[in-house]
Design a protein around this motif. Sequence first.
Motif, mmCIF file in Angstrom:
data_model
loop_
_atom_site.group_PDB
_atom_site.id
_atom_site.type_symbol
_atom_site.label_atom_id
_atom_site.label_comp_id
_atom_site.label_asym_id
_atom_site.label_seq_id
_atom_site.Cartn_x
_atom_site.Cartn_y
_atom_site.Cartn_z
ATOM 1 N N ARG A 33 -62.932 -6.634 9.432
ATOM 2 C CA ARG A 33 -63.134 -5.791 8.264
ATOM 3 C C ARG A 33 -62.451 -4.436 8.290
ATOM 4 O O ARG A 33 -62.317 -3.799 7.243
ATOM 5 C CB ARG A 33 -64.645 -5.557 8.079
ATOM 6 N N PHE A 34 -62.063 -3.951 9.494
ATOM 7 C CA PHE A 34 -61.536 -2.585 9.572
ATOM 8 C C PHE A 34 -60.239 -2.523 10.364
ATOM 9 O O PHE A 34 -60.076 -3.217 11.360
ATOM 10 C CB PHE A 34 -62.550 -1.649 10.252
ATOM 11 N N ILE A 86 -70.639 -0.167 8.468
ATOM 12 C CA ILE A 86 -71.309 -1.405 8.067
ATOM 13 C C ILE A 86 -70.234 -2.428 7.753
ATOM 14 O O ILE A 86 -69.212 -2.091 7.148
ATOM 15 C CB ILE A 86 -72.260 -1.210 6.860
ATOM 16 N N VAL A 88 -69.779 -6.851 6.838
ATOM 17 C CA VAL A 88 -70.320 -8.204 6.655
ATOM 18 C C VAL A 88 -69.143 -9.171 6.787
ATOM 19 O O VAL A 88 -68.057 -8.918 6.232
ATOM 20 C CB VAL A 88 -71.002 -8.332 5.275
ATOM 21 N N PHE A 92 -69.569 -14.540 4.394
ATOM 22 C CA PHE A 92 -70.934 -14.405 3.872
ATOM 23 C C PHE A 92 -71.049 -13.216 2.917
ATOM 24 O O PHE A 92 -72.117 -12.638 2.745
ATOM 25 C CB PHE A 92 -71.931 -14.283 5.038
ATOM 26 N N ALA A 93 -69.913 -12.848 2.306
ATOM 27 C CA ALA A 93 -69.921 -11.719 1.372
ATOM 28 C C ALA A 93 -70.724 -12.066 0.125
ATOM 29 O O ALA A 93 -70.808 -13.224 -0.279
ATOM 30 C CB ALA A 93 -68.487 -11.361 0.987
ATOM 31 N N LEU A 95 -73.804 -12.169 -0.495
ATOM 32 C CA LEU A 95 -75.037 -12.957 -0.369
ATOM 33 C C LEU A 95 -76.244 -12.043 -0.138
ATOM 34 O O LEU A 95 -77.323 -12.514 0.183
ATOM 35 C CB LEU A 95 -74.931 -13.941 0.811
ATOM 36 N N GLY A 96 -76.006 -10.739 -0.222
ATOM 37 C CA GLY A 96 -77.119 -9.798 -0.054
ATOM 38 C C GLY A 96 -77.276 -9.256 1.357
ATOM 39 O O GLY A 96 -78.207 -8.487 1.626
ATOM 40 N N LEU A 97 -76.358 -9.631 2.276
ATOM 41 C CA LEU A 97 -76.528 -9.155 3.660
ATOM 42 C C LEU A 97 -76.290 -7.649 3.777
ATOM 43 O O LEU A 97 -76.999 -6.944 4.498
ATOM 44 C CB LEU A 97 -75.595 -9.914 4.610
ATOM 45 N N TRP A 99 -76.762 -5.409 1.542
ATOM 46 C CA TRP A 99 -77.955 -4.781 0.957
ATOM 47 C C TRP A 99 -79.112 -4.780 1.965
ATOM 48 O O TRP A 99 -79.753 -3.758 2.201
ATOM 49 C CB TRP A 99 -78.332 -5.570 -0.314
ATOM 50 N N GLU A 120 -69.642 8.246 4.170
ATOM 51 C CA GLU A 120 -68.312 8.455 3.582
ATOM 52 C C GLU A 120 -67.715 7.102 3.260
ATOM 53 O O GLU A 120 -67.843 6.167 4.063
ATOM 54 C CB GLU A 120 -67.399 9.147 4.587
ATOM 55 N N ASN A 125 -62.838 1.469 -2.380
ATOM 56 C CA ASN A 125 -63.622 0.376 -1.791
ATOM 57 C C ASN A 125 -64.736 -0.032 -2.772
ATOM 58 O O ASN A 125 -65.880 0.419 -2.691
ATOM 59 C CB ASN A 125 -64.202 0.829 -0.447
ATOM 60 N N ILE A 126 -64.351 -0.888 -3.704
ATOM 61 C CA ILE A 126 -65.236 -1.211 -4.833
ATOM 62 C C ILE A 126 -66.545 -1.848 -4.377
ATOM 63 O O ILE A 126 -67.617 -1.524 -4.884
ATOM 64 C CB ILE A 126 -64.482 -2.139 -5.806
ATOM 65 N N ALA A 128 -68.112 -1.576 -1.400
ATOM 66 C CA ALA A 128 -69.010 -0.640 -0.713
ATOM 67 C C ALA A 128 -69.569 0.403 -1.680
ATOM 68 O O ALA A 128 -70.779 0.686 -1.660
ATOM 69 C CB ALA A 128 -68.258 0.034 0.439
ATOM 70 N N LEU A 131 -72.244 -1.214 -3.618
ATOM 71 C CA LEU A 131 -73.467 -1.382 -2.807
ATOM 72 C C LEU A 131 -74.223 -0.058 -2.704
ATOM 73 O O LEU A 131 -75.438 -0.003 -2.927
ATOM 74 C CB LEU A 131 -73.069 -1.891 -1.410
ATOM 75 N N LYS A 134 -75.871 0.976 -5.927
ATOM 76 C CA LYS A 134 -77.042 0.140 -6.214
ATOM 77 C C LYS A 134 -78.250 0.571 -5.369
ATOM 78 O O LYS A 134 -79.396 0.449 -5.789
ATOM 79 C CB LYS A 134 -76.689 -1.333 -5.937
HETATM 80 C C1 LIG Z 1 -69.442 -3.419 1.587
HETATM 81 C C2 LIG Z 1 -70.026 -4.693 2.193
HETATM 82 C C3 LIG Z 1 -70.797 -4.316 3.471
HETATM 83 C C4 LIG Z 1 -70.978 -5.346 1.180
HETATM 84 O O1 LIG Z 1 -71.626 -6.416 1.828
HETATM 85 P P1 LIG Z 1 -72.136 -7.724 1.035
HETATM 86 O O2 LIG Z 1 -73.112 -8.407 1.903
HETATM 87 O O3 LIG Z 1 -70.969 -8.520 0.576
HETATM 88 O O4 LIG Z 1 -72.844 -7.070 -0.233
HETATM 89 P P2 LIG Z 1 -74.179 -7.575 -0.956
HETATM 90 O O5 LIG Z 1 -74.090 -9.042 -1.202
HETATM 91 O O6 LIG Z 1 -75.345 -7.093 -0.200
HETATM 92 O O7 LIG Z 1 -74.040 -6.823 -2.354
HETATM 93 C C5 LIG Z 1 -74.977 -5.861 -2.781
HETATM 94 C C6 LIG Z 1 -74.392 -5.153 -3.981
HETATM 95 O O8 LIG Z 1 -73.201 -4.456 -3.614
HETATM 96 C C7 LIG Z 1 -72.256 -4.501 -4.707
HETATM 97 N N1 LIG Z 1 -71.107 -5.307 -4.323
HETATM 98 C C8 LIG Z 1 -70.933 -6.043 -3.193
HETATM 99 N N2 LIG Z 1 -69.718 -6.617 -3.176
HETATM 100 C C9 LIG Z 1 -69.107 -6.252 -4.321
HETATM 101 C C10 LIG Z 1 -67.822 -6.510 -4.854
HETATM 102 N N3 LIG Z 1 -66.936 -7.290 -4.208
HETATM 103 N N4 LIG Z 1 -67.506 -5.938 -6.037
HETATM 104 C C11 LIG Z 1 -68.368 -5.150 -6.698
HETATM 105 N N5 LIG Z 1 -69.630 -4.856 -6.231
HETATM 106 C C12 LIG Z 1 -69.979 -5.403 -5.053
HETATM 107 C C13 LIG Z 1 -72.998 -5.167 -5.849
HETATM 108 O O9 LIG Z 1 -73.691 -4.147 -6.550
HETATM 109 C C14 LIG Z 1 -73.968 -6.066 -5.104
HETATM 110 O O10 LIG Z 1 -75.082 -6.427 -5.864
HETATM 111 P P3 LIG Z 1 -75.001 -7.770 -6.780
HETATM 112 O O11 LIG Z 1 -74.462 -8.868 -5.915
HETATM 113 O O12 LIG Z 1 -76.435 -7.975 -7.205
HETATM 114 O O13 LIG Z 1 -74.072 -7.422 -7.917
HETATM 115 C C15 LIG Z 1 -68.890 -5.724 2.516
HETATM 116 O O14 LIG Z 1 -68.101 -5.894 1.364
HETATM 117 C C16 LIG Z 1 -67.986 -5.326 3.662
HETATM 118 O O15 LIG Z 1 -68.283 -5.600 4.831
HETATM 119 N N6 LIG Z 1 -66.850 -4.671 3.337
HETATM 120 C C17 LIG Z 1 -65.858 -4.334 4.349
HETATM 121 C C18 LIG Z 1 -66.340 -3.238 5.246
HETATM 122 C C19 LIG Z 1 -66.627 -1.976 4.452
HETATM 123 O O16 LIG Z 1 -65.925 -1.633 3.524
HETATM 124 N N7 LIG Z 1 -67.692 -1.278 4.866
HETATM 125 C C20 LIG Z 1 -68.087 -0.030 4.221
HETATM 126 C C21 LIG Z 1 -67.257 1.104 4.705
HETATM 127 S S1 LIG Z 1 -67.822 2.659 4.007
#
Ligand SMILES: CC(C)(COP(=O)(O)OP(=O)(O)OC[C@H]1O[C@@H](n2cnc3c(N)ncnc32)[C@H](O)[C@@H]1OP(=O)(O)O)[C@@H](O)C(=O)NCCC(=O)NCCS
Length: 165
Positions: A33-34, A86, A88, A92-93, A95-97, A99, A120, A125-126, A128, A131, A134
Amino acid sequence: MALTDYFARKPEFDIFPLEAADLPQAAAIHELRFTPCWSDGELHALLVQDTVFGFIARQSNALTRPITGGFVLARVAAGEAEILTIGVDPKFARLGLGWRLMRAAIREARDQAAETVFLEVDETNIAAVGLYRKLGFAKVGERRAYYQGVNGAKTAALVMRLDLG
Ligand SMILES: CC(C)(COP(=O)(O)OP(=O)(O)OC[C@H]1O[C@@H](n2cnc3c(N)ncnc32)[C@H](O)[C@@H]1OP(=O)(O)O)[C@@H](O)C(=O)NCCC(=O)NCCS
């Protein structure tokens, strides 16, 4: 239930406190992821600090070695919590993990008497930003040209805060 169904069933995840033994799996997700990513040694150097804690999403219906879905690392000091990272697994994106991991970190921050949680995030990063919004985080600042994208373009870091009061 047929044996094939048993083996084909979808992973279910529970959230557990992050422990040193989980760090190779956490580092593997960080690498997915990074860029640059943190090694398990770098994660370990953080996790051993008294102020740092984390959670991991681990498969709860595993027949063999459980799959890791994601993890979060945070710090609490002087009434302020900070989300350090953080991630995921993309498999498994959405799926609420993310959150559930964030909710666990926020609950722990509150239990450790934090009044606010900061983080930060790259403005582009749409996922994150979505999330965090929300969860109730609001933008409280911006660091211009903070991140360098793959194409060389610089993007801003949003500073976001959640009040726990
Ligand atoms: C950011 C991240 C942790 C979200 O994890 P995830 O498990 O896929 O997210 P969730 O399923 O829990 O989503 C919760 C809410 O986040 C928002 N969200 C998650 N993915 C989204 C996407 N691709 N586009 C828009 N909103 C999104 C939504 O509001 C979503 O609620 P909904 O599904 O009811 O609409 C994941 O995308 C990730 O690991 N990204 C790469 C690493 C990263 O950027 N980390 C943060 C650095 S600051």
